[in-house]
Design a protein around this motif. Structure first.
Motif, PDB file in Angstrom:
ATOM      1  N   MET A  97       0.814  -1.208   0.000  1.00 44.87           N
ATOM      2  CA  MET A  97       0.000   0.000   0.000  1.00 44.87           C
ATOM      3  C   MET A  97       0.853   1.266   0.000  1.00 44.87           C
ATOM      4  O   MET A  97       0.541   2.246  -0.680  1.00 44.87           O
ATOM      5  CB  MET A  97      -0.938   0.001   1.201  1.00 44.87           C
ATOM      6  N   CYS A  98       1.943   1.239   0.765  1.00 46.32           N
ATOM      7  CA  CYS A  98       2.839   2.404   0.783  1.00 46.32           C
ATOM      8  C   CYS A  98       3.450   2.634  -0.599  1.00 46.32           C
ATOM      9  O   CYS A  98       3.555   3.784  -1.062  1.00 46.32           O
ATOM     10  CB  CYS A  98       3.931   2.205   1.825  1.00 46.32           C
ATOM     11  N   THR A 100       2.121   1.752  -3.447  1.00 45.35           N
ATOM     12  CA  THR A 100       1.053   2.227  -4.326  1.00 45.35           C
ATOM     13  C   THR A 100       0.752   3.704  -4.079  1.00 45.35           C
ATOM     14  O   THR A 100       0.550   4.486  -5.019  1.00 45.35           O
ATOM     15  CB  THR A 100      -0.227   1.394  -4.111  1.00 45.35           C
ATOM     16  N   LEU A 101       0.731   4.112  -2.806  1.00 49.86           N
ATOM     17  CA  LEU A 101       0.500   5.518  -2.487  1.00 49.86           C
ATOM     18  C   LEU A 101       1.582   6.415  -3.086  1.00 49.86           C
ATOM     19  O   LEU A 101       1.300   7.522  -3.546  1.00 49.86           O
ATOM     20  CB  LEU A 101       0.446   5.704  -0.972  1.00 49.86           C
ATOM     21  N   PRO A 105      -1.595   7.019  -6.093  1.00 50.97           N
ATOM     22  CA  PRO A 105      -2.482   7.023  -4.923  1.00 50.97           C
ATOM     23  C   PRO A 105      -3.918   6.607  -5.226  1.00 50.97           C
ATOM     24  O   PRO A 105      -4.579   6.015  -4.373  1.00 50.97           O
ATOM     25  CB  PRO A 105      -2.419   8.466  -4.435  1.00 50.97           C
ATOM     26  N   GLU A 107      -4.956   4.315  -6.999  1.00 51.39           N
ATOM     27  CA  GLU A 107      -5.085   2.880  -7.244  1.00 51.39           C
ATOM     28  C   GLU A 107      -5.095   2.047  -5.957  1.00 51.39           C
ATOM     29  O   GLU A 107      -5.101   0.820  -6.012  1.00 51.39           O
ATOM     30  CB  GLU A 107      -3.933   2.405  -8.143  1.00 51.39           C
ATOM     31  N   VAL A 108      -5.102   2.698  -4.796  1.00 54.91           N
ATOM     32  CA  VAL A 108      -5.121   1.960  -3.533  1.00 54.91           C
ATOM     33  C   VAL A 108      -6.400   1.129  -3.447  1.00 54.91           C
ATOM     34  O   VAL A 108      -7.506   1.636  -3.661  1.00 54.91           O
ATOM     35  CB  VAL A 108      -5.034   2.917  -2.328  1.00 54.91           C
ATOM     36  N   SER A 109      -6.253  -0.134  -3.135  1.00 59.27           N
ATOM     37  CA  SER A 109      -7.381  -1.051  -3.062  1.00 59.27           C
ATOM     38  C   SER A 109      -8.057  -0.973  -1.689  1.00 59.27           C
ATOM     39  O   SER A 109      -7.398  -1.176  -0.668  1.00 59.27           O
ATOM     40  CB  SER A 109      -6.906  -2.483  -3.309  1.00 59.27           C
ATOM     41  N   ARG A 112      -7.482  -4.265   0.153  1.00 55.94           N
ATOM     42  CA  ARG A 112      -6.146  -4.415   0.737  1.00 55.94           C
ATOM     43  C   ARG A 112      -5.991  -3.517   1.960  1.00 55.94           C
ATOM     44  O   ARG A 112      -5.356  -3.899   2.947  1.00 55.94           O
ATOM     45  CB  ARG A 112      -5.066  -4.111  -0.306  1.00 55.94           C
ATOM     46  N   PHE A 113      -6.558  -2.308   1.913  1.00 55.55           N
ATOM     47  CA  PHE A 113      -6.520  -1.460   3.101  1.00 55.55           C
ATOM     48  C   PHE A 113      -7.238  -2.145   4.266  1.00 55.55           C
ATOM     49  O   PHE A 113      -6.748  -2.145   5.402  1.00 55.55           O
ATOM     50  CB  PHE A 113      -7.170  -0.107   2.820  1.00 55.55           C
ATOM     51  N   SER A 116      -5.003  -4.524   5.863  1.00 59.90           N
ATOM     52  CA  SER A 116      -3.703  -4.021   6.324  1.00 59.90           C
ATOM     53  C   SER A 116      -3.739  -3.542   7.770  1.00 59.90           C
ATOM     54  O   SER A 116      -2.711  -3.509   8.443  1.00 59.90           O
ATOM     55  CB  SER A 116      -3.223  -2.872   5.435  1.00 59.90           C
TER      56      SER A 116
END
Length: 222
Positions: A97-98, A100-101, A105, A107-109, A112-113, A116
């Protein structure tokens, strides 16, 4: 002045790659061979198959160990307050995630968040078991197990009859690997209860007054 907090261990659960139970771990420690055809991934039966496929390995290993500990203790999982503790939650997804951010940004799922956060395992547990008792999630780096044990023992001291303690972690990847020493998948769970006469296997924490740097924990025969 110190304050000892002590509990009896009613049940133990464990899962690691190639070592799918506490009994297998004890046998390995005593010189027995590793179990044959050990499962490659934990598969807690309290989650439906679709949920098991979507959940990260850290959630699965936490629930597998927790379920085994409750079975060993003869306790209904829904009746126990729980404490889930890990270094910093799901490390591999956090790294992803980091990245991807930093790269894209938008595209963050959301899924997945959802997996996490450090209380993901506690959430899956309460949903899967239907537990309405309090669930606590702790992340304290390398002190996570110690802090989880202190929390569980404090809940017993405050009046709980028994508490489920679950400690778990997965491998650190990417930049997180530079600051954490988590190299594999492991889940351990203890059902802790108020000690009674004749209890032999015990957990204990001694917390020093003041700044708390005198914390000492122990597991063993009392």
């Amino acid at each position: 002045m110190t304050t000892p907090l002590t509990a009896a261990i009613e049940g133990i659960g464990l899962w690691a790659p190639g070592v799918p139970s506490w009994e297998a771990f004890v046998g390995l420690h005593r010189g027995a061979g590793a179990p044959e055809a050990a499962p490659a991934r934990p598969a807690p039966t309290l989650l439906p198959p679709n949920e098991r496929r979507r959940a990260p390995d850290t959630v699965l290993v936490a629930l597998q160990a927790a379920q085994a500990a409750c079975e060993a203790a003869g306790r209904d999982p829904a009746s126990l307050p729980s404490v889930f503790t890990s270094t910093y939650g799901e490390l591999a997804i956090t790294d992803n995630m980091c990245a991807t951010l930093a790269r894209a940004p938008t595209e963050v799922s959301p899924t997945r968040f959802h997996n996490s956060v450090h209380n993901a395992a506690a959430g899956y547990w309460t949903i899967g078991t239907g537990a309405m008792e309090p669930a606590t999630a702790i992340s304290a780096g390398q002190a996570s197990f110690a802090m989880g044990l202190v929390e569980a023992l404090a809940q017993l001291e405050a009046g709980a009859q028994a508490v489920l303690l679950v400690a778990y972690d997965g491998p650190a990847v990417g930049p997180l690997n530079d600051v954490l020493d988590s190299q594999g998948l492991l889940g351990v769970a203890l059902v802790l209860a108020r000690p009674a006469a004749g209890d032999r296997l015990a957990a204990q924490a001694v917390v020093a007054a003041g700044d708390g740097r005198g914390l000492r924990i122990g597991l063993g025969h009392g």
